[in-house]
Design a protein around this motif. Structure first.
Motif, PDB file in Angstrom:
ATOM      1  N   PHE A 128      45.144  24.416 -23.960  1.00  0.00           N
ATOM      2  CA  PHE A 128      44.024  24.405 -23.050  1.00  0.00           C
ATOM      3  C   PHE A 128      44.167  23.241 -22.073  1.00  0.00           C
ATOM      4  O   PHE A 128      44.506  22.134 -22.480  1.00  0.00           O
ATOM      5  N   LEU A 129      43.876  23.497 -20.807  1.00  0.00           N
ATOM      6  CA  LEU A 129      43.813  22.452 -19.795  1.00  0.00           C
ATOM      7  C   LEU A 129      42.360  22.359 -19.360  1.00  0.00           C
ATOM      8  O   LEU A 129      41.756  23.361 -18.972  1.00  0.00           O
ATOM      9  N   VAL A 130      41.772  21.179 -19.467  1.00  0.00           N
ATOM     10  CA  VAL A 130      40.389  20.970 -19.025  1.00  0.00           C
ATOM     11  C   VAL A 130      40.383  19.935 -17.907  1.00  0.00           C
ATOM     12  O   VAL A 130      41.075  18.918 -17.974  1.00  0.00           O
ATOM     13  N   ILE A 131      39.603  20.226 -16.876  1.00  0.00           N
ATOM     14  CA  ILE A 131      39.544  19.358 -15.703  1.00  0.00           C
ATOM     15  C   ILE A 131      38.084  19.129 -15.347  1.00  0.00           C
ATOM     16  O   ILE A 131      37.326  20.085 -15.155  1.00  0.00           O
ATOM     17  N   ASP A 132      37.683  17.867 -15.280  1.00  0.00           N
ATOM     18  CA  ASP A 132      36.325  17.486 -14.903  1.00  0.00           C
ATOM     19  C   ASP A 132      36.413  16.705 -13.600  1.00  0.00           C
ATOM     20  O   ASP A 132      36.904  15.575 -13.583  1.00  0.00           O
ATOM     21  N   ILE A 133      35.964  17.319 -12.520  1.00  0.00           N
ATOM     22  CA  ILE A 133      36.060  16.700 -11.195  1.00  0.00           C
ATOM     23  C   ILE A 133      34.730  16.057 -10.849  1.00  0.00           C
ATOM     24  O   ILE A 133      33.714  16.739 -10.684  1.00  0.00           O
ATOM     25  N   GLY A 134      34.735  14.733 -10.763  1.00  0.00           N
ATOM     26  CA  GLY A 134      33.544  13.983 -10.398  1.00  0.00           C
ATOM     27  C   GLY A 134      33.691  13.376  -9.015  1.00  0.00           C
ATOM     28  O   GLY A 134      34.739  13.490  -8.373  1.00  0.00           O
ATOM     29  N   ASN A 135      32.668  12.712  -8.560  1.00  0.00           N
ATOM     30  CA  ASN A 135      32.700  12.100  -7.232  1.00  0.00           C
ATOM     31  C   ASN A 135      33.759  11.016  -7.100  1.00  0.00           C
ATOM     32  O   ASN A 135      34.344  10.856  -6.035  1.00  0.00           O
ATOM     33  N   LEU A 181      42.493  10.606 -12.566  1.00  0.00           N
ATOM     34  CA  LEU A 181      42.958  10.480 -11.186  1.00  0.00           C
ATOM     35  C   LEU A 181      41.759  10.185 -10.298  1.00  0.00           C
ATOM     36  O   LEU A 181      40.636  10.560 -10.625  1.00  0.00           O
ATOM     37  N   GLY A 182      42.003   9.581  -9.173  1.00  0.00           N
ATOM     38  CA  GLY A 182      40.929   9.376  -8.211  1.00  0.00           C
ATOM     39  C   GLY A 182      40.607  10.679  -7.498  1.00  0.00           C
ATOM     40  O   GLY A 182      41.500  11.463  -7.201  1.00  0.00           O
ATOM     41  N   SER A 183      39.331  10.931  -7.247  1.00  0.00           N
ATOM     42  CA  SER A 183      38.923  12.109  -6.476  1.00  0.00           C
ATOM     43  C   SER A 183      39.213  11.831  -5.008  1.00  0.00           C
ATOM     44  O   SER A 183      38.713  10.864  -4.445  1.00  0.00           O
ATOM     45  N   ASP A 184      40.039  12.664  -4.406  1.00  0.00           N
ATOM     46  CA  ASP A 184      40.459  12.449  -3.025  1.00  0.00           C
ATOM     47  C   ASP A 184      40.488  13.798  -2.311  1.00  0.00           C
ATOM     48  O   ASP A 184      41.388  14.603  -2.526  1.00  0.00           O
ATOM     49  N   ALA A 230      35.335  21.946 -14.240  1.00  0.00           N
ATOM     50  CA  ALA A 230      33.962  21.635 -13.872  1.00  0.00           C
ATOM     51  C   ALA A 230      34.018  20.676 -12.689  1.00  0.00           C
ATOM     52  O   ALA A 230      34.819  19.740 -12.685  1.00  0.00           O
ATOM     53  N   SER A 231      33.211  20.923 -11.672  1.00  0.00           N
ATOM     54  CA  SER A 231      33.289  20.083 -10.492  1.00  0.00           C
ATOM     55  C   SER A 231      31.923  19.877  -9.843  1.00  0.00           C
ATOM     56  O   SER A 231      31.127  20.814  -9.760  1.00  0.00           O
ATOM     57  N   VAL A 232      31.688  18.634  -9.407  1.00  0.00           N
ATOM     58  CA  VAL A 232      30.517  18.344  -8.585  1.00  0.00           C
ATOM     59  C   VAL A 232      30.944  18.094  -7.143  1.00  0.00           C
ATOM     60  O   VAL A 232      30.129  17.724  -6.309  1.00  0.00           O
ATOM     61  N   VAL A 233      32.237  18.309  -6.873  1.00  0.00           N
ATOM     62  CA  VAL A 233      32.794  18.111  -5.524  1.00  0.00           C
ATOM     63  C   VAL A 233      33.364  19.451  -5.056  1.00  0.00           C
ATOM     64  O   VAL A 233      34.502  19.782  -5.363  1.00  0.00           O
ATOM     65  N   PRO A 234      32.577  20.252  -4.349  1.00  0.00           N
ATOM     66  CA  PRO A 234      33.032  21.585  -3.961  1.00  0.00           C
ATOM     67  C   PRO A 234      34.375  21.608  -3.219  1.00  0.00           C
ATOM     68  O   PRO A 234      35.153  22.550  -3.388  1.00  0.00           O
ATOM     69  N   GLU A 235      34.665  20.579  -2.431  1.00  0.00           N
ATOM     70  CA  GLU A 235      35.927  20.545  -1.693  1.00  0.00           C
ATOM     71  C   GLU A 235      37.142  20.497  -2.612  1.00  0.00           C
ATOM     72  O   GLU A 235      38.233  20.883  -2.231  1.00  0.00           O
ATOM     73  N   LEU A 236      36.951  19.970  -3.812  1.00  0.00           N
ATOM     74  CA  LEU A 236      38.066  19.867  -4.741  1.00  0.00           C
ATOM     75  C   LEU A 236      38.051  21.040  -5.712  1.00  0.00           C
ATOM     76  O   LEU A 236      38.937  21.270  -6.454  1.00  0.00           O
TER      77      LEU A 236
END
Length: 72
Positions: free
Chosen positions: A5-12, A31-34, A66-72
């Motif tokens: 399983f790969l899980v990715i949590d994208i925050g601000n 990683l930094g959100s960019d 899961a993401s709170v940054v739609p662009e990412l």
């Protein structure tokens, strides 16, 4: 062979990535959100990190994002 399983949590500020075998934690990275990076650039970074842990991304069966940054 166990499921991977790969899980990715994208925050601000950060992107947290984890890999699991069934219910067992394998590794994680932050990683930094960019928003200026492309999906290909992020994939290159993730592939490089996985290579360090001798993880073949082709063995990933499930990915949850899961993401709170739609662009990412």
């Amino acid at each position: 062979m166990q499921s991977r399983f790969l899980v990715i949590d994208i925050g601000n500020s950060n992107i947290e990535i984890g890999i699991y075998d069934d219910k067992r934690y394998i590794c994680s990275w932050r990683l930094g959100s960019d928003t200026s990076l492309t999906e290909d650039e992020y994939f290159a970074v993730i592939r490089s990190l996985a290579h360090e842990y001798q993880i073949d991304l082709q063995n990933i069966e499930i990915c949850c994002i899961a993401s709170v940054v739609p662009e990412l």
